[in-house]
Design a protein around this motif. Sequence first.
Motif, PDB file in Angstrom:
ATOM      1  N   LYS A 181      38.439  66.093  45.936  1.00 54.88           N
ATOM      2  CA  LYS A 181      39.018  67.506  45.782  1.00 54.88           C
ATOM      3  C   LYS A 181      38.408  67.552  44.128  1.00 54.88           C
ATOM      4  O   LYS A 181      37.733  67.240  43.340  1.00 54.88           O
ATOM      5  CB  LYS A 181      40.895  66.987  44.401  1.00 54.88           C
ATOM      6  N   VAL A 182      38.121  68.967  44.247  1.00 55.25           N
ATOM      7  CA  VAL A 182      37.403  69.686  42.965  1.00 55.25           C
ATOM      8  C   VAL A 182      38.010  70.026  42.337  1.00 55.25           C
ATOM      9  O   VAL A 182      39.079  70.866  41.859  1.00 55.25           O
ATOM     10  CB  VAL A 182      36.984  71.095  44.198  1.00 55.25           C
ATOM     11  N   PRO A 183      37.376  69.612  40.774  1.00 54.25           N
ATOM     12  CA  PRO A 183      38.120  69.916  39.582  1.00 54.25           C
ATOM     13  C   PRO A 183      38.151  71.673  39.113  1.00 54.25           C
ATOM     14  O   PRO A 183      37.173  72.095  39.258  1.00 54.25           O
ATOM     15  CB  PRO A 183      37.485  69.194  38.190  1.00 54.25           C
ATOM     16  N   ASP A 184      39.726  71.278  38.816  1.00 52.95           N
ATOM     17  CA  ASP A 184      39.316  72.804  38.164  1.00 52.95           C
ATOM     18  C   ASP A 184      38.321  74.133  37.018  1.00 52.95           C
ATOM     19  O   ASP A 184      38.302  74.569  37.304  1.00 52.95           O
ATOM     20  CB  ASP A 184      41.509  73.001  37.745  1.00 52.95           C
ATOM     21  N   ASN A 185      38.223  72.701  36.390  1.00 48.14           N
ATOM     22  CA  ASN A 185      37.406  73.036  34.436  1.00 48.14           C
ATOM     23  C   ASN A 185      36.520  72.524  34.968  1.00 48.14           C
ATOM     24  O   ASN A 185      35.105  71.987  34.515  1.00 48.14           O
ATOM     25  CB  ASN A 185      37.900  72.329  34.151  1.00 48.14           C
ATOM     26  N   VAL A 186      35.389  73.522  36.058  1.00 52.22           N
ATOM     27  CA  VAL A 186      33.895  72.730  36.320  1.00 52.22           C
ATOM     28  C   VAL A 186      33.797  73.547  36.556  1.00 52.22           C
ATOM     29  O   VAL A 186      33.883  74.866  37.395  1.00 52.22           O
ATOM     30  CB  VAL A 186      33.439  71.276  36.558  1.00 52.22           C
ATOM     31  N   PRO A 187      32.004  74.446  36.549  1.00 49.92           N
ATOM     32  CA  PRO A 187      31.210  75.462  37.263  1.00 49.92           C
ATOM     33  C   PRO A 187      31.060  74.871  38.928  1.00 49.92           C
ATOM     34  O   PRO A 187      31.135  74.438  39.489  1.00 49.92           O
ATOM     35  CB  PRO A 187      29.943  75.522  36.214  1.00 49.92           C
ATOM     36  N   GLN A 188      30.290  76.042  39.689  1.00 48.91           N
ATOM     37  CA  GLN A 188      29.734  75.583  40.275  1.00 48.91           C
ATOM     38  C   GLN A 188      30.893  75.248  41.591  1.00 48.91           C
ATOM     39  O   GLN A 188      30.471  74.453  42.347  1.00 48.91           O
ATOM     40  CB  GLN A 188      28.957  75.107  40.553  1.00 48.91           C
ATOM     41  N   GLN A 189      32.036  76.026  41.690  1.00 51.50           N
ATOM     42  CA  GLN A 189      33.253  75.379  42.799  1.00 51.50           C
ATOM     43  C   GLN A 189      33.168  75.334  44.377  1.00 51.50           C
ATOM     44  O   GLN A 189      33.370  74.094  44.937  1.00 51.50           O
ATOM     45  CB  GLN A 189      34.550  75.770  42.088  1.00 51.50           C
ATOM     46  N   ASP A 190      32.072  76.843  44.413  1.00 48.96           N
ATOM     47  CA  ASP A 190      31.777  76.713  45.817  1.00 48.96           C
ATOM     48  C   ASP A 190      30.674  75.867  46.165  1.00 48.96           C
ATOM     49  O   ASP A 190      30.698  75.107  47.194  1.00 48.96           O
ATOM     50  CB  ASP A 190      31.084  78.199  45.920  1.00 48.96           C
ATOM     51  N   MET A 191      30.262  75.093  45.465  1.00 49.10           N
ATOM     52  CA  MET A 191      29.118  74.241  45.777  1.00 49.10           C
ATOM     53  C   MET A 191      29.468  72.571  45.747  1.00 49.10           C
ATOM     54  O   MET A 191      28.853  72.879  46.732  1.00 49.10           O
ATOM     55  CB  MET A 191      27.603  74.281  44.617  1.00 49.10           C
ATOM     56  N   LEU A 192      30.449  72.765  44.905  1.00 51.53           N
ATOM     57  CA  LEU A 192      31.099  71.325  44.853  1.00 51.53           C
ATOM     58  C   LEU A 192      32.202  71.334  46.350  1.00 51.53           C
ATOM     59  O   LEU A 192      32.403  70.296  46.904  1.00 51.53           O
ATOM     60  CB  LEU A 192      32.420  71.192  43.373  1.00 51.53           C
ATOM     61  N   THR A 193      32.603  72.240  46.757  1.00 49.81           N
ATOM     62  CA  THR A 193      33.614  72.494  47.686  1.00 49.81           C
ATOM     63  C   THR A 193      32.878  72.246  48.792  1.00 49.81           C
ATOM     64  O   THR A 193      33.387  71.202  50.084  1.00 49.81           O
ATOM     65  CB  THR A 193      34.339  74.126  48.479  1.00 49.81           C
ATOM     66  N   ARG A 194      31.678  71.871  49.229  1.00 50.35           N
ATOM     67  CA  ARG A 194      30.406  72.293  50.356  1.00 50.35           C
ATOM     68  C   ARG A 194      30.025  71.003  50.215  1.00 50.35           C
ATOM     69  O   ARG A 194      30.093  70.745  51.482  1.00 50.35           O
ATOM     70  CB  ARG A 194      29.044  73.303  51.021  1.00 50.35           C
ATOM     71  N   HIS A 195      30.261  69.973  48.738  1.00 52.95           N
ATOM     72  CA  HIS A 195      30.131  68.766  49.446  1.00 52.95           C
ATOM     73  C   HIS A 195      31.627  67.741  49.311  1.00 52.95           C
ATOM     74  O   HIS A 195      30.863  67.008  48.860  1.00 52.95           O
ATOM     75  CB  HIS A 195      28.896  68.171  47.663  1.00 52.95           C
ATOM     76  N   LEU A 196      32.536  68.114  49.471  1.00 54.71           N
ATOM     77  CA  LEU A 196      33.624  67.353  49.456  1.00 54.71           C
ATOM     78  C   LEU A 196      33.542  66.076  50.442  1.00 54.71           C
ATOM     79  O   LEU A 196      32.748  66.594  51.624  1.00 54.71           O
ATOM     80  CB  LEU A 196      34.969  68.272  49.641  1.00 54.71           C
ATOM     81  N   GLY A 197      33.625  65.513  49.787  1.00 52.18           N
ATOM     82  CA  GLY A 197      33.704  64.067  50.533  1.00 52.18           C
ATOM     83  C   GLY A 197      32.314  63.295  50.678  1.00 52.18           C
ATOM     84  O   GLY A 197      32.046  62.211  50.833  1.00 52.18           O
ATOM     85  N   GLN A 198      31.051  63.480  50.232  1.00 52.35           N
ATOM     86  CA  GLN A 198      30.131  63.211  49.406  1.00 52.35           C
ATOM     87  C   GLN A 198      30.242  62.536  48.082  1.00 52.35           C
ATOM     88  O   GLN A 198      30.824  62.774  47.973  1.00 52.35           O
ATOM     89  CB  GLN A 198      29.027  63.996  49.420  1.00 52.35           C
ATOM     90  N   PRO A 199      29.669  60.871  48.123  1.00 51.95           N
ATOM     91  CA  PRO A 199      29.605  60.325  47.080  1.00 51.95           C
ATOM     92  C   PRO A 199      28.810  60.987  45.839  1.00 51.95           C
ATOM     93  O   PRO A 199      28.244  62.401  45.977  1.00 51.95           O
ATOM     94  CB  PRO A 199      27.682  59.798  47.663  1.00 51.95           C
ATOM     95  N   LEU A 200      29.692  60.897  44.422  1.00 51.99           N
ATOM     96  CA  LEU A 200      29.672  61.982  43.688  1.00 51.99           C
ATOM     97  C   LEU A 200      28.221  61.383  43.260  1.00 51.99           C
ATOM     98  O   LEU A 200      27.930  62.446  42.317  1.00 51.99           O
ATOM     99  CB  LEU A 200      30.315  60.971  42.291  1.00 51.99           C
ATOM    100  N   SER A 201      27.851  60.321  43.469  1.00 52.09           N
ATOM    101  CA  SER A 201      26.086  59.989  42.907  1.00 52.09           C
ATOM    102  C   SER A 201      25.406  61.128  43.432  1.00 52.09           C
ATOM    103  O   SER A 201      24.045  61.324  43.005  1.00 52.09           O
ATOM    104  CB  SER A 201      26.147  58.743  42.842  1.00 52.09           C
ATOM    105  N   ARG A 202      25.841  61.757  44.569  1.00 54.73           N
ATOM    106  CA  ARG A 202      24.716  62.443  45.761  1.00 54.73           C
ATOM    107  C   ARG A 202      25.101  63.475  45.765  1.00 54.73           C
ATOM    108  O   ARG A 202      24.316  64.354  46.377  1.00 54.73           O
ATOM    109  CB  ARG A 202      24.897  61.597  47.005  1.00 54.73           C
ATOM    110  N   ILE A 203      25.785  64.180  44.714  1.00 57.51           N
ATOM    111  CA  ILE A 203      26.404  65.754  44.677  1.00 57.51           C
ATOM    112  C   ILE A 203      25.764  66.258  43.977  1.00 57.51           C
ATOM    113  O   ILE A 203      25.397  65.353  42.268  1.00 57.51           O
ATOM    114  CB  ILE A 203      27.944  65.748  44.281  1.00 57.51           C
ATOM    115  N   PRO A 204      24.516  67.425  43.525  1.00 62.17           N
ATOM    116  CA  PRO A 204      24.060  67.811  42.348  1.00 62.17           C
ATOM    117  C   PRO A 204      24.987  68.321  41.062  1.00 62.17           C
ATOM    118  O   PRO A 204      26.123  68.571  41.713  1.00 62.17           O
ATOM    119  CB  PRO A 204      23.691  69.804  43.040  1.00 62.17           C
ATOM    120  N   ASP A 205      24.214  68.210  40.179  1.00 60.93           N
ATOM    121  CA  ASP A 205      25.133  68.549  38.893  1.00 60.93           C
ATOM    122  C   ASP A 205      25.009  69.707  38.828  1.00 60.93           C
ATOM    123  O   ASP A 205      24.612  70.455  38.500  1.00 60.93           O
ATOM    124  CB  ASP A 205      24.075  67.864  37.852  1.00 60.93           C
ATOM    125  N   PRO A 206      26.746  69.708  38.705  1.00 58.97           N
ATOM    126  CA  PRO A 206      27.208  71.455  38.522  1.00 58.97           C
ATOM    127  C   PRO A 206      26.809  72.231  37.337  1.00 58.97           C
ATOM    128  O   PRO A 206      26.493  73.585  36.869  1.00 58.97           O
ATOM    129  CB  PRO A 206      28.990  71.586  38.769  1.00 58.97           C
TER     130      PRO A 206
END
Length: 544
Positions: A95-120
Amino acid sequence: MTDELIAAARVSKAWPFEEARKVLRRYPDGRKADGQPVLFETGYGPSGLPHIGTFQEVLRTTLVRRAFESLIGARPEDGRTRLVAFSDDLDGLRKVPDNVPQQDMLTRHLGQPLSRIPDPFDAGHGSFAGHNNAMLRQFLDRFGFDYEFVSATQQYESGTFDAALRQVLRRWDAIMDIMLPTLREERRQTYAPVLPVSPTTGRVLQVPVEVVDAEAGLIRFTDENGSVVEQSALGGMAKCQWKVDWAMRWVALGVDYEMYGKDLTDSGVQSGRIAEALGGRKPDGLIYELFLDQNGEKISKSKGNGLTIEEWLTYGSEESLGYYIFPNPKSAKQLHAGVIPRAVDDYWQSRALLSEQPLDKQLGNPVWHLARANGGWSGAEAPGAGDTLPVTYALLLNLVGVLGAGAAPDAVWSYLRSYVPDAGAATHPALASLVERAVSFNRDFVAPTLRKRAPTASEAQALRALDKVLAAAEPGVSAEELQTQIYEIGKREEYGFSSLRDWFRALYETLLGSAQGPRMGSFIALYGVENSRALIAEALTRVD
């Protein structure tokens, strides 16, 4: 470490010692058979920004660790214990947290390991997990904790967990027998102890898995594109399902103690059974109650409805944070800015008492435990007598409150010097840090809501009586003398107060704009007699 301290620790009813005695029963000689240090662990899921609920687990576990060292007569530098702060950063983002930037980018990375998702936050930490891990470590380092940070990604990808993963594959059926009865029918159809990482999308998959060769680490599953894939579960190509992962970690690392929140009670039971199935042993630990926000709701990383560590430190000290966390871990606590001033003053009150207490009472004093948490003084000694603040934080806040939203630290110090002759940042560094924080607290929480009500007719009479007392006061009148005079006014039947509490509430609400307040004698001595008379005069102008 004195024999007296060891003896007192062995019978102390303070909760860190009660927890530490669990570990002592595990290792009566205070040592593991293989000579390795006794291992304490805390776990953290970096799917959102770390908050005080995360920090408290490290602090409380550290308190138990230090208590255990006291029981066995060890010092922190002896290396008889270790603390691991484990980050489950190979977990997939659900789930994409409500309190972080770049929500759309994080949504595209749902399901991927947290350590392999770009830093928002684009802060140079390499990944979303890297950013959140860095935030947690920054504060743990600031507080001075002695810990080893361990990343799940590093453990999986380096092969450190490979032996334990093979054991999971060997004990597959036993694990399924433990887990399947706890799941809904729909979930049973897709459940597997191991979650493969898709070779095509990079997502952590919740799909049925077949063990092909446990010794080789080979598994088979259907990928998201419908193709049947046979690949290794080792080297970061898969991770264990949550409860299996927890148990596998306990066994692989040799964890002896780990506490967790009430919401994980069932998980702890099932993970303990899985640890036994893997040939290991569940750690000892404490199940603690959760922090709640000011509305009584559970604090959530995704909602961001709890105080961050930095927010607390904007308004209160590191010690006050530890002090608030210390008591009654099995009782729920509300966590919001309003609890900070009381925590600051309670800490200093307990600190002042410490040197006067016998050893058995010291061991129940939170300050004793907090001072040892980061490797501070390690004997039975306590901070020196008179180790306290010249004014309370509550009194400081009331002073800043009457000075107004634009109050500056220099103005606060000018009043403090009339009350504390040698007041200054050099002579009172702890007070200096609180002056800055009081100004911030007043600006953000007090000034926006400050409302001074009009006195009633009888309250106005009492205020006029107080003004006469102040007008006749000798220069340099003490806070105690003023307090006595205030008491006497409140006792007079002609003013109609049913109790002294009602009189003081009237003073707080009409002069300070608050439902609660300080000892008024101390406040008047600090703020000044003439300034206090001006407050009374201003209040009387509001009388109908």
